[in-house]
Design a protein around this motif. Structure first.
Motif, mmCIF file in Angstrom:
data_model
loop_
_atom_site.group_PDB
_atom_site.id
_atom_site.type_symbol
_atom_site.label_atom_id
_atom_site.label_comp_id
_atom_site.label_asym_id
_atom_site.label_seq_id
_atom_site.Cartn_x
_atom_site.Cartn_y
_atom_site.Cartn_z
ATOM 1 N N LYS A 1 0.496 3.889 -3.117
ATOM 2 C CA LYS A 1 -0.193 5.191 -2.372
ATOM 3 C C LYS A 1 -0.465 6.263 -3.433
ATOM 4 O O LYS A 1 -1.709 6.637 -3.596
ATOM 5 N N LEU B 1 0.726 -1.477 -0.184
ATOM 6 C CA LEU B 1 -0.151 -0.208 -0.044
ATOM 7 C C LEU B 1 0.906 1.185 0.024
ATOM 8 O O LEU B 1 0.557 2.125 -0.790
ATOM 9 N N PRO B 2 1.787 1.434 0.952
ATOM 10 C CA PRO B 2 2.691 2.738 0.902
ATOM 11 C C PRO B 2 3.389 2.625 -0.517
ATOM 12 O O PRO B 2 3.524 3.953 -1.003
ATOM 13 N N VAL C 1 -3.260 5.296 -5.673
ATOM 14 C CA VAL C 1 -4.622 5.178 -5.018
ATOM 15 C C VAL C 1 -5.171 6.602 -4.865
ATOM 16 O O VAL C 1 -6.366 6.691 -5.071
ATOM 17 N N ILE C 2 -4.403 7.464 -4.417
ATOM 18 C CA ILE C 2 -4.891 8.823 -4.333
ATOM 19 C C ILE C 2 -5.312 9.562 -5.391
ATOM 20 O O ILE C 2 -6.445 10.064 -5.483
#
Lengths: 342, 308
Positions: B229, B225-226, B232-233
């Motif tokens: 990210k 996830l990091p 995703v954003i």
């Protein structure tokens, strides 16, 4: 953005039509004139036709005011919008004797309140706005505005309203027995409260799909125009048009001559063409609405004369046009509508 | 509208140093004409006096903003109180757009992950498949959703036939229908940026995490996830921002019973109200909100960039 796109569209149109002879630019409702009729007009007069469409009177007015003037020759507003446009100075006057077929206008439509003496317009189509009921879902008396504004429990949540301020508020005023454009504060407050209560029973506001939501069974009661309702009945036989005892809305769409028309002569020729009984009858056969010209009977689809949607029963209340309010009164009606739609 | 359009290449060679401003001219002209000028028109109109039945009078006033924030009653002469109507409309829009974004993320992330972990040759095909429905016009897709969801529609028919439900699910003309519509309209905007991020992700890092006894969930949360990210954003912004101003889904699927920002603004121009300055003011307020959101995002990106 809106401004930019409309003016860009206007520019593009201008480029096409600038000062050319034998052209005509019509601003019309969608699906409201048979294509063959326009071809016939071109064949008879040699005038080529460009048509743009709109989906509400207000959208048309907005587009004309945002730079559309000088682009179109004729438009087809509804009664109340004819007086608004005349008041805004958007309409040109048809001089006496300019229209060869002016005598064809039926006497009852020759001097309407929205355009005295037909100075700017000719009749196009007329009809009524009320509502239709799917009688498979409801077997009580349908000829009452209670079905819209104070419905029995079984119809609650199965009602579609037109997404149109003029028609909904006019119908609501008829339901309450108060005049349109009332300035009486108690009446207006009562109208606002009544609508807030009625809204809890409504499923949706939809104009474009007013016919389709009835046919598909999404709703059992739907506000609708008479011709649209006739078409709905062809798809689902149980759809019945109501003529409430309290009254209903009548309307007439008219062809108006716009100020700054780039092809004024073509516009006059088009108006004369639409006053020919045979031609306007072709529109009625297509759109299933009434016409305002004498001598058209022989060209009309015989079925039209007996349409239940255009023949009010004895019990029907009075039909009334949508009224045009002054600015101050209109502000209150706008507020009522915003409250309703929030 | 997202930033980054004017990113000067500081590390680029000096070959075009002299001519750089001229070479950038086309972009500036396009930006000026299609972004800056329309926004200016909107700002100016929002401070003008409304003309009855559409149009503006060239007299400066704050009336449009006053109308947005203060309630003066049905007749316009009560003492002003805070206007909740429009705040509610904005809040409703944010809520609807937010839920649609979350739905898109929940479906979009696994989808993107799935595509990115296919063998090299087949990924393009999966991406291609995702985009197919979006070749069709948005209006037509929204109307199709309506056909699917309605009480007597195929979805309810199928569920009734299987026996899962006893009577039709009432979905059409509810908020859920609006969220579904928004979710469906903008799903690829979520899948594609996330896919692009995951594709660049080095999966040997996941293997390393597994070697160090991280559970699958921990690996996902602390390693994958990091790393993805930014995708995703970006996906969330690309779904959230257009959902916020949408008016097709609320009108067609939600029954137009409750204004969303988009329909409120549309009504000021095309509807009976004909209040252009108010429409412009509402647009300005929406624009400012989105701008703040993007600035926060840009700030975070910069901080993230500085950290690595």
């Amino acid at each position: 953005m809106k401004l930019l796109t409309s003016s860009a569209m206007a520019l593009a149109l201008l480029a096409n039509t600038a000062a050319a002879e034998g052209e005509l630019v019509i601003y019309h409702w969608f699906e409201y004139i048979p294509a063959e009729l326009l071809e016939k007009f071109t064949a008879e007069t040699g005038i080529t036709v460009t048509m743009d469409t709109f989906d509400s009177n207000e959208a048309m007015l907005a587009s004309l005011k945002a730079g559309g003037m000088g682009t179109y020759d004729v438009a087809v507003p509804t009664d109340y919008m004819v007086s608004i446009m005349a008041g805004e100075g958007l309409l040109d006057t048809i001089a006496d004797g300019e229209l060869a077929n002016k005598g064809n206008i039926a006497p009852e439509w020759a001097d309407p309140s929205f355009d005295p003496g037909r100075a700017h317009s000719i009749p196009y189509q007329w009809g009524s706005t009320s509502f239709a009921v799917n009688t498979d879902d409801y077997d009580g008396d349908i000829n009452t505005t209670d079905l819209l504004f104070n419905p029995p429990a079984e119809l609650s949540g199965k009602i579609n309203m037109l997404d149109s301020q003029g028609e909904v508020l006019a119908m609501a005023s008829i339901h309450m027995g108060i005049p349109q454009c009332s300035t009486d504060r108690d009446e207006l407050q009562a109208l606002n409260d009544m609508l807030q209560e009625a809204k809890t029973h409504w499923a949706s506001f939809n104009s474009d799909t007013a016919r389709e939501v009835l046919v598909s069974g999404d709703v059992s009661v739907g506000m609708i125009f008479d011709g649209f309702s006739a078409k709905a009945r062809e798809d689902r036989a149980s759809i019945t048009y109501a003529f409430p005892t309290q009254g209903y809305v009548v309307w007439m769409d008219s062809v108006v001559l716009l100020n700054d028309a780039p092809n004024r002569d073509s516009a006059i020729a088009f108006m004369d063409f639409m006053l020919e009984p045979e031609n306007i009858a072709a529109v009625s056969n297509y759109a299933r609405y009434g016409l305002g010209v004498t001598g058209a009977e022989e060209y009309l689809d015989p079925e039209l004369a007996t349409l239940p949607e255009s023949n009010p029963p004895e019990t029907a209340g009075e039909g009334s046009f949508i009224a045009v309010c002054d600015e101050q009164t209109q502000a209150v009606y706008d507020q009522i509508w915003t409250n309703l739609k929030n | 509208m997202a930033g980054g359009a004017a990113s000067g290449g500081s590390a680029a060679s000096d070959t075009y140093k002299e001519a750089r401003h001229w070479l950038l001219m086309p972009s500036w002209l396009v930006l000026g004409f299609f972004v800056f000028a329309p926004v200016c028109v909107m700002v100016i109109y929002s401070f003008l006096t409304k003309e009855f039945r559409g149009g503006v009078i060239w007299e400066p006033t704050l009336a449009a903003y006053d109308q947005f924030f203060f309630d003066r009653g049905l007749f316009g002469d009560s003492d002003p109180t805070l206007q909740w109507t429009y705040i509610e409309i904005f809040w409703r829009s944010i809520w609807q757009a937010g839920l649609a974004t979350i739905m898109s993320l929940l479906i979009g992330f696994p989808t993107a992950y799935f595509i990115a972990t296919r063998p090299d040759g087949t990924r393009a095909l999966w991406v291609f498949l995702i985009t197919i429905p979006y070749w069709v016009n948005l209006l037509i897709r929204t109307v199709s959703m309506k056909f699917l969801l309605r009480d007597e529609g195929p979805m309810n028919d199928a569920l009734l036939n299987i026996g899962l439900i006893g009577e039709p699910l009432q979905i059409i003309n509810t908020n859920l229908a609006v969220q579904l519509g928004l979710f469906y309209s903008y799903l690829p905007f979520m899948v594609l940026p996330i896919y692009a991020s995951i594709e660049r992700y080095n999966f040997t890092m996941s293997e390393a995490a597994a070697d160090l006894y991280a559970t699958k969930f921990t690996t996902l949360r602390r390693i994958v996830l990091p790393a993805v990210k930014p995708g995703v954003i970006a996906g969330c912004i690309l779904v959230f921002v257009p959902s916020l101003g949408a008016f097709l889904a609320p009108d067609l699927l939600g029954g137009a019973k409750n204004f969303m920002i988009g329909s409120l603004i549309e009504e000021q121009f095309k509807g009976n109200a004909g209040n252009w300055p108010f429409g412009a003011a509402a647009s300005m307020i929406l624009l400012s909100m989105v701008l703040v959101l993007l600035l926060i995002f840009a700030q975070q990106q910069r901080r993230a960039g500085a950290a690595t």
